[in-house]
Design a protein around this motif. Structure first.
Motif, mmCIF file in Angstrom:
data_model
loop_
_atom_site.group_PDB
_atom_site.id
_atom_site.type_symbol
_atom_site.label_atom_id
_atom_site.label_comp_id
_atom_site.label_asym_id
_atom_site.label_seq_id
_atom_site.Cartn_x
_atom_site.Cartn_y
_atom_site.Cartn_z
ATOM 1 N N PRO A 116 0.707 -1.158 0.114
ATOM 2 C CA PRO A 116 -0.081 0.143 0.003
ATOM 3 C C PRO A 116 1.003 1.348 -0.052
ATOM 4 O O PRO A 116 0.427 2.294 -0.562
ATOM 5 N N SER A 117 2.024 1.470 0.556
ATOM 6 C CA SER A 117 2.913 2.414 0.521
ATOM 7 C C SER A 117 3.493 2.568 -0.753
ATOM 8 O O SER A 117 3.937 3.933 -0.805
ATOM 9 N N LEU A 118 3.155 1.847 -1.857
ATOM 10 C CA LEU A 118 3.685 2.172 -3.120
ATOM 11 C C LEU A 118 2.796 2.444 -4.021
ATOM 12 O O LEU A 118 2.815 2.653 -5.377
ATOM 13 N N LEU A 119 1.341 2.374 -3.669
ATOM 14 C CA LEU A 119 0.458 2.485 -4.768
ATOM 15 C C LEU A 119 0.548 3.847 -5.490
ATOM 16 O O LEU A 119 0.303 3.795 -6.709
ATOM 17 N N ARG A 120 0.799 4.694 -5.025
ATOM 18 C CA ARG A 120 1.166 6.075 -5.767
ATOM 19 C C ARG A 120 1.894 5.978 -6.803
ATOM 20 O O ARG A 120 1.905 6.645 -7.779
ATOM 21 N N TYR A 121 3.083 5.006 -6.654
ATOM 22 C CA TYR A 121 4.083 5.117 -7.751
ATOM 23 C C TYR A 121 3.702 3.884 -8.743
ATOM 24 O O TYR A 121 4.685 3.784 -9.583
ATOM 25 N N MET A 122 2.895 3.092 -8.477
ATOM 26 C CA MET A 122 2.638 1.896 -9.256
ATOM 27 C C MET A 122 1.812 2.079 -10.552
ATOM 28 O O MET A 122 1.252 3.038 -10.659
ATOM 29 N N TRP A 123 2.176 1.230 -11.538
ATOM 30 C CA TRP A 123 1.419 1.437 -12.891
ATOM 31 C C TRP A 123 1.444 -0.091 -13.578
ATOM 32 O O TRP A 123 2.278 -0.693 -13.365
ATOM 33 N N ILE A 124 0.321 -0.110 -14.243
ATOM 34 C CA ILE A 124 0.365 -1.565 -15.020
ATOM 35 C C ILE A 124 -0.249 -1.323 -16.445
ATOM 36 O O ILE A 124 -1.216 -0.593 -16.609
ATOM 37 N N TYR A 125 0.489 -2.047 -17.236
ATOM 38 C CA TYR A 125 -0.125 -1.957 -18.799
ATOM 39 C C TYR A 125 -0.086 -3.503 -19.000
ATOM 40 O O TYR A 125 0.664 -4.465 -18.924
ATOM 41 N N ARG A 126 -1.186 -3.435 -20.141
ATOM 42 C CA ARG A 126 -1.314 -4.688 -20.746
ATOM 43 C C ARG A 126 -1.074 -4.749 -22.230
ATOM 44 O O ARG A 126 -1.737 -3.669 -22.861
ATOM 45 N N PHE A 127 -0.494 -5.405 -23.059
ATOM 46 C CA PHE A 127 -0.388 -5.508 -24.460
ATOM 47 C C PHE A 127 -1.954 -5.873 -24.977
ATOM 48 O O PHE A 127 -2.505 -7.095 -24.797
ATOM 49 N N GLU A 128 -2.537 -4.817 -25.820
ATOM 50 C CA GLU A 128 -3.558 -5.150 -26.237
ATOM 51 C C GLU A 128 -3.548 -5.231 -27.690
ATOM 52 O O GLU A 128 -3.116 -4.557 -28.504
ATOM 53 N N GLU A 129 -4.090 -6.310 -28.167
ATOM 54 C CA GLU A 129 -3.739 -6.657 -29.728
ATOM 55 C C GLU A 129 -4.567 -5.693 -30.717
ATOM 56 O O GLU A 129 -4.123 -5.252 -31.444
ATOM 57 N N GLU A 130 -5.975 -5.317 -30.119
ATOM 58 C CA GLU A 130 -6.633 -4.446 -30.960
ATOM 59 C C GLU A 130 -5.939 -2.970 -31.225
ATOM 60 O O GLU A 130 -5.886 -2.243 -32.401
ATOM 61 N N ALA A 131 -5.066 -2.532 -29.940
ATOM 62 C CA ALA A 131 -4.306 -1.215 -29.969
ATOM 63 C C ALA A 131 -3.030 -1.678 -30.459
ATOM 64 O O ALA A 131 -2.381 -0.696 -31.131
ATOM 65 N N GLY A 132 -2.705 -2.763 -30.881
ATOM 66 C CA GLY A 132 -1.084 -3.072 -31.281
ATOM 67 C C GLY A 132 -0.208 -2.406 -30.489
ATOM 68 O O GLY A 132 0.981 -1.994 -30.731
ATOM 69 N N ASP A 133 -0.541 -2.374 -29.111
ATOM 70 C CA ASP A 133 0.189 -1.461 -28.094
ATOM 71 C C ASP A 133 -0.141 -1.789 -26.532
ATOM 72 O O ASP A 133 -0.967 -2.258 -26.334
ATOM 73 N N TYR A 134 0.738 -1.570 -25.909
ATOM 74 C CA TYR A 134 0.582 -1.581 -24.471
ATOM 75 C C TYR A 134 -0.427 -0.415 -24.015
ATOM 76 O O TYR A 134 -0.318 0.806 -24.692
ATOM 77 N N VAL A 135 -1.487 -0.747 -23.265
ATOM 78 C CA VAL A 135 -2.208 0.142 -22.775
ATOM 79 C C VAL A 135 -2.353 0.250 -21.013
ATOM 80 O O VAL A 135 -2.517 -1.084 -20.613
ATOM 81 N N CYS A 136 -2.366 1.532 -20.849
ATOM 82 C CA CYS A 136 -2.217 1.474 -19.106
ATOM 83 C C CYS A 136 -3.447 1.279 -18.443
ATOM 84 O O CYS A 136 -4.719 1.984 -18.999
ATOM 85 N N ASN A 137 -3.641 0.242 -17.657
ATOM 86 C CA ASN A 137 -4.621 -0.106 -16.988
ATOM 87 C C ASN A 137 -4.838 0.417 -15.429
ATOM 88 O O ASN A 137 -5.769 0.265 -14.909
ATOM 89 N N LEU A 138 -3.569 0.729 -14.835
ATOM 90 C CA LEU A 138 -3.368 1.331 -13.516
ATOM 91 C C LEU A 138 -2.342 2.339 -13.463
ATOM 92 O O LEU A 138 -1.225 2.096 -13.979
ATOM 93 N N ALA A 139 -2.502 3.579 -13.065
ATOM 94 C CA ALA A 139 -1.280 4.485 -12.713
ATOM 95 C C ALA A 139 -1.758 4.982 -11.480
ATOM 96 O O ALA A 139 -2.998 5.767 -11.119
ATOM 97 N N GLY A 140 -0.682 5.151 -10.735
ATOM 98 C CA GLY A 140 -0.755 5.928 -9.132
ATOM 99 C C GLY A 140 -0.800 7.482 -9.386
ATOM 100 O O GLY A 140 -0.276 7.844 -10.378
ATOM 101 N N GLU A 141 -1.179 7.828 -8.474
ATOM 102 C CA GLU A 141 -1.297 9.513 -8.245
ATOM 103 C C GLU A 141 0.156 10.155 -8.663
ATOM 104 O O GLU A 141 0.210 11.027 -9.328
ATOM 105 N N SER A 142 1.263 9.704 -8.322
ATOM 106 C CA SER A 142 2.499 10.190 -8.415
ATOM 107 C C SER A 142 2.884 10.103 -10.039
ATOM 108 O O SER A 142 3.525 10.840 -10.423
#
Length: 181
Positions: free
Chosen positions: A50-76
């Motif tokens: 939990p102390s790192l939530l603000r710094y965390m991010w998650i991307y997933r490669f989406e075939e339709e977009a042909g790119d990595y798409v951000c699914n989560l991004a912390g406040e910082s």
């Protein structure tokens, strides 16, 4: 020594200069990974650090977009980019100039798979240059395909400068996940 403790010790040997929070983040990924080579997205909970939530991010490669798409991004992370990045593609976020190099690295992270550590003096959005330290980790989706990049970006404003001609120095190190089994 338990395998997770051994893996953390090995990463500390390879990047002794890293902020301690990098290793806390790595430990959470290792715990979610279990005996697998990479963690599954469904087994990793950002709330496990939990102390790192603000710094965390998650991307997933989406075939339709042909790119990595951000699914989560912390406040910082959103603050650093000057706006929310959830739902945006990697190309759209980082721009055309840096995209080919970053995309190649991310494809290696998910393809091999690799752990990537990086530290850089950078300028994001319209902000002045500052120091950023990152750890990027691969994860697999529900279908078992390794197509998710989990990361943490630690920004240090103590390095903030208003020198518009800052000379960007960068350290990027990649290590096979198999080194941490």
């Amino acid at each position: 020594m338990p395998s997770d403790a051994k893996a953390i010790s090995e990463l500390k040997k390879r990047i002794p200069q890293a902020d301690g929070r990098i290793f806390d983040f790595f430990a959470a990924w290792l715990a979610a990974r279990g005996d697998a080579l990479v963690a599954r997205r469904k087994t990793f909970s950002p709330l496990s650090v939990p102390s790192l939530l603000r710094y965390m991010w998650i991307y997933r490669f989406e075939e339709e977009a042909g790119d990595y798409v951000c699914n989560l991004a912390g406040e910082s992370v959103n603050d650093a980019w000057g706006k929310g990045i959830k739902g945006r593609t990697l190309r759209n976020i980082i721009g055309e100039e840096d995209y080919p190099v970053v995309r190649e690295r991310w494809d290696s992270i998910t393809g091999v798979p690799l752990v990537q550590y990086g530290a850089v003096e950078e300028r994001l959005s319209s902000l002045d240059a500052w120091h950023a330290e990152r750890l990027l980790l691969p994860m697999s989706s529900e279908d078992g395909k390794t197509d998710v990049v989990l990361g943490i970006s630690l920004y240090n404003l103590d390095y903030l400068t208003d020198d518009k001609s800052v000379n960007v120095s960068e350290v990027v190190m990649q290590f096979p996940c198999s080194d941490f089994l």
